[in-house]
Design a protein around this motif. Sequence first.
Motif, short mmCIF file in Angstrom:
data_model
loop_
_atom_site.label_atom_id
_atom_site.label_comp_id
_atom_site.label_asym_id
_atom_site.label_seq_id
_atom_site.Cartn_x
_atom_site.Cartn_y
_atom_site.Cartn_z
N TYR A 228 92.32 39.39 -79.21
CA TYR A 228 91.76 40.32 -78.09
C TYR A 228 92.52 40.56 -76.79
O TYR A 228 93.16 39.59 -76.54
CB TYR A 228 90.24 39.95 -77.68
CG TYR A 228 89.54 39.79 -79.21
CD1 TYR A 228 89.20 38.49 -79.73
CD2 TYR A 228 89.08 40.82 -79.74
CE1 TYR A 228 88.51 38.52 -80.74
CE2 TYR A 228 88.20 40.77 -80.95
CZ TYR A 228 87.88 39.62 -81.45
OH TYR A 228 87.43 39.63 -82.90
N PRO A 229 92.51 41.47 -76.23
CA PRO A 229 93.17 41.57 -74.92
C PRO A 229 92.88 40.47 -73.92
O PRO A 229 91.76 40.01 -73.69
CB PRO A 229 92.69 42.81 -74.36
CG PRO A 229 92.11 44.04 -75.31
CD PRO A 229 91.40 42.73 -76.17
N THR A 247 88.97 39.01 -73.74
CA THR A 247 87.71 39.73 -73.53
C THR A 247 86.42 39.24 -74.39
O THR A 247 85.42 39.88 -74.28
CB THR A 247 87.92 41.35 -74.11
OG1 THR A 247 88.18 41.28 -75.58
CG2 THR A 247 88.80 42.20 -73.24
N GLY A 270 81.08 36.25 -72.14
CA GLY A 270 81.62 37.52 -71.96
C GLY A 270 82.70 37.75 -71.53
O GLY A 270 83.51 36.74 -71.39
N SER A 271 83.39 39.00 -71.43
CA SER A 271 84.80 39.12 -71.01
C SER A 271 85.14 38.48 -69.68
O SER A 271 84.42 38.62 -68.65
CB SER A 271 85.12 40.68 -70.74
OG SER A 271 86.22 40.90 -70.37
N LEU A 289 81.81 39.18 -67.53
CA LEU A 289 80.71 40.08 -67.30
C LEU A 289 79.61 39.40 -68.04
O LEU A 289 78.56 39.95 -68.00
CB LEU A 289 81.07 40.97 -68.44
CG LEU A 289 82.26 42.08 -68.15
CD1 LEU A 289 82.62 42.92 -69.13
CD2 LEU A 289 81.82 42.70 -66.69
N ASP A 290 79.40 38.12 -68.40
CA ASP A 290 78.30 37.22 -68.68
C ASP A 290 77.38 37.08 -67.38
O ASP A 290 76.51 36.14 -67.51
CB ASP A 290 78.39 36.24 -69.59
CG ASP A 290 79.18 35.30 -68.92
OD1 ASP A 290 79.40 34.18 -69.81
OD2 ASP A 290 79.91 35.62 -67.94
N LYS B 368 80.66 46.27 -73.28
CA LYS B 368 80.51 47.28 -72.33
C LYS B 368 81.31 48.55 -72.58
O LYS B 368 82.54 48.38 -73.32
CB LYS B 368 81.06 46.62 -71.07
CG LYS B 368 80.84 47.30 -69.78
CD LYS B 368 81.42 46.39 -68.66
CE LYS B 368 81.57 47.15 -67.32
NZ LYS B 368 80.44 46.92 -66.37
N LYS B 374 88.17 46.45 -80.61
CA LYS B 374 89.41 45.72 -80.37
C LYS B 374 89.62 45.52 -79.02
O LYS B 374 90.12 44.48 -78.57
CB LYS B 374 90.47 46.55 -81.16
CG LYS B 374 91.44 45.54 -81.91
CD LYS B 374 92.52 45.95 -82.82
CE LYS B 374 93.01 47.27 -82.62
NZ LYS B 374 94.44 47.15 -83.52
N TYR B 375 89.57 46.67 -78.28
CA TYR B 375 90.00 46.62 -76.97
C TYR B 375 89.00 46.66 -75.77
O TYR B 375 89.15 46.67 -74.58
CB TYR B 375 91.08 47.73 -76.66
CG TYR B 375 92.17 47.60 -77.53
CD1 TYR B 375 92.64 48.65 -78.34
CD2 TYR B 375 93.10 46.56 -77.58
CE1 TYR B 375 93.49 48.68 -79.36
CE2 TYR B 375 94.20 46.40 -78.34
CZ TYR B 375 94.58 47.51 -79.24
OH TYR B 375 95.49 47.34 -80.10
N GLY B 376 87.73 46.82 -76.24
CA GLY B 376 86.52 46.76 -75.34
C GLY B 376 86.29 45.47 -74.64
O GLY B 376 86.64 44.43 -75.29
N GLU B 377 85.61 45.51 -73.47
CA GLU B 377 85.01 44.29 -73.05
C GLU B 377 83.92 43.81 -73.43
O GLU B 377 82.93 44.76 -73.55
CB GLU B 377 85.24 44.36 -71.40
CG GLU B 377 86.64 44.67 -70.93
CD GLU B 377 86.87 44.33 -69.45
OE1 GLU B 377 87.86 43.66 -68.93
OE2 GLU B 377 85.82 44.69 -68.64
N TYR B 378 83.68 42.62 -73.76
CA TYR B 378 82.31 42.28 -74.24
C TYR B 378 81.47 41.57 -73.24
O TYR B 378 81.99 40.85 -72.32
CB TYR B 378 82.40 41.29 -75.29
CG TYR B 378 82.92 42.00 -76.61
CD1 TYR B 378 84.17 42.45 -76.86
CD2 TYR B 378 81.81 42.31 -77.43
CE1 TYR B 378 84.58 42.88 -78.01
CE2 TYR B 378 82.30 42.82 -78.71
CZ TYR B 378 83.71 43.27 -79.03
OH TYR B 378 84.03 43.87 -79.92
N GLU B 379 80.19 42.00 -72.98
CA GLU B 379 79.42 41.42 -72.03
C GLU B 379 78.73 40.26 -72.60
O GLU B 379 78.43 39.21 -71.96
CB GLU B 379 78.15 42.50 -71.95
CG GLU B 379 77.90 42.78 -70.39
CD GLU B 379 76.71 43.68 -70.21
OE1 GLU B 379 76.97 44.90 -70.25
OE2 GLU B 379 75.76 43.03 -70.26
#
Lengths: 385, 396
Positions: A228-229, A247, A270-271, A289-290, B368, B374-379
């Motif tokens: 992941y990025p 992320t 979270g990211s 983000l969490d 989010k 793949k490239y999204g940001e996860y909350e």
Amino acid sequence: MAAAGARWNHVWVGTETGILKGVNLQRKQAANFTATGQPRREEAVSALCWGAGGETQILVGCADRTVRHFSIEEGRFQGQRHCPGGEGTFRGLAQVDGTLITCVDSGILRVWHDNDKEASSDPLLELRVGPGVCRMRQDPAHPHVVATGGKENALKVWDLQGSEEPVFRAKNVRNDWLDLRVPIWDQDIQFLPESQKLVTCTGYHQVRVYDPASPQRRPVLEATYGEYPLTAMTLTPGGNSVIVGNTHGQLAEIDLRQGRLLGCLKGLAGSVRGLQCHPSKPLLASCGLDRILRVHRIRNPRGLEHKVYLKSQLNCLLLSGRDNWEDEPQEPQEPKKVPPEDTETDELWASLEAAAKRRLPDLEQTQGVLQTKRRKKKRPGSTSP
Amino acid sequence: MAKAGHKSGGSGKKALKRKAATEEPQEAAVAEDGATESGVQPPKAAAFPPGFSISEIKNKQRRHLMFTRWKQQQRKVRGGGGSGRTHARFSFRAGVGGWWCCVVVLHMRGHPYLGSRAAVNNPEKLAAKKKLKKEREALGDKAPPKPVPKTIDNQRVYDETIVDPNDEEVAYDEATDEFASYFNRQTSPKILITTSDRPHGRTVRLCEQLSTVIPNSHVYYRRGLALKKIIPQCISRDFTDLIVINEDRKTPNGLILSHLPNGPTAHFKMSSVRLRKEIKRRGKDPTEHIPEIILNNFTTRLGHSIGRMFASLFPHNPQFIGRQVATFHNQRDYIFFRFHRYIFKSEKKVGIQELGPRFTLKLRSLQKGTFDSKYGEYEWVHKPREMDTSRRKFHL
């Protein structure tokens, strides 16, 4: 209230709702500071950096293109400066010699005279760095040197006192085994101490080391982690490894001498948006983000030290680099014990008194609820006038 | 067998005698066991405080060990005191008992069908319970309140992210998040329901039934299109939500709920799907009236986000004439979806008919932004090895 206690906060966190939070890990308290007294999403904090004069001032870059000055001693916002030009949010904020360096998403890097008496004067210097910037970082050893990088925007090192051309322009790696161009997405940059090297982490889960001193413009070392990025990166004390976050909330320590994974840190859900290590202690602060700020211990043993729930999504953080982590002895629990200093601070103490009294019943209530694990108590929204 | 014969001898008061007979040898057996065990193993049986039961041991291995040991004890007791059931059942000893010895044997306490297991397995506990009950009745009104039994929901670990209704910061955060336009009544929902590519019958029927349950929803065949290409098209056609039902081996097993234009995307595991015809005692098909929504037990900050996501699927103005209600009930991180029609028979009595499909969801991740795995940001991402360590910790 928070005004006097603000200087003892260990971590400063900027949120998406525009609140600057100061967290004191020793006392397990978090305090909110807003410029206008109310949280506003238009003022979402996108960049934080220390101001002039040690760690007494913080420069807060907001989404409405203003940079606000926050004084830690006084515990309130002191002034702001509107920095127009270009589009997008701030991707980097730095200050040097009384000037302010800002870089926005569309690639406009400007140096401003840091004088908030003048409303919005013209920038002293303007550079076009290229669109899609994800990070601008200042070299702590040479404050006039900055590095920028972004999506399809290769790493460039600029000397603000030198020419308009970058000092170092990185080259993309060779085409991969299918002879396809490898895409570029530099998400975070760090300068390695005691050398000219730079480390970047990319959105394609690579960690790369560049050496401007060497003749090759391609990365000297490349390591990958995860799928992941990678969104944030920080150097560890010791300078041999970096810690990266992606992320999915995975944190990993990567050794830069060999390019291998040293270990991972667990806990984030979270990211990861902000990471910073203490310069001497093996502590790492991470926010994401969490909505939880975590402080991990990186070695002997590796694990979670503190965890604070801060109710908004956290965007960036600043970890105080001071060695004395303990609370100052003179900090009074009750303001009556403090002898009045001068008339200016008298009203400060008066407001402190009222707030402390209000706070005490909260303490008693929440003490019962607190369990063995350390929990942070949120003070009733302490805003500054 | 001598034992069977002995039993058939005293027929009338067999039950009482047997109880007496079993209790003594049981205690003797226990003591015996304790004595033998103390030589061999640490005397854990003797060290039990009164009222302690084996099910309270937390360590699985040790609990199983104690349980097998206890079972052996019980077997010894039953073998020693009353005769082994399996023997007695089939022994038609000619003798004084004759044919009805087996009948009598069937009445023996401890028979799996006709006796009570509690009486055989734990007679002391049963006696203690009866005594307590008698005391309660004797006290009448002055009896102390009944102790609340411990359940996993009761014992839930304190979660600091549980939302306090008076919290201003969280209230501001929710008032200005991606669902603000729905909750401010600026937009009304329009849903697109689709599946993974090449769905089978169950999934297709589930989609049709879902579209009757959710008003203003449209089902489209997937045609192998990429979600990232579908989403801009949906946004341009003013859709507010996208539901993708994922299918595996002919059964639906996943749900992706994406709020548009730039809202969060939730990915759920779906299980226990029951289509309308599989629901017993169901009512007639749902009508076109807009249902009411019930969201139960979404207490934490993450739960609030998910709850709001579900709420934003349905229009604001429920038509009470239709008497239909959709329920999303969260318990222990599983979300149960039910669709009912209710009728008030009197002030306090309600009758309900279950209509519509029924399924269970478990949140896997909240990302989010629109769908970009793949490239999204996860909350929030569910990490089983980190988050599922405690049986009393829940996240929604």
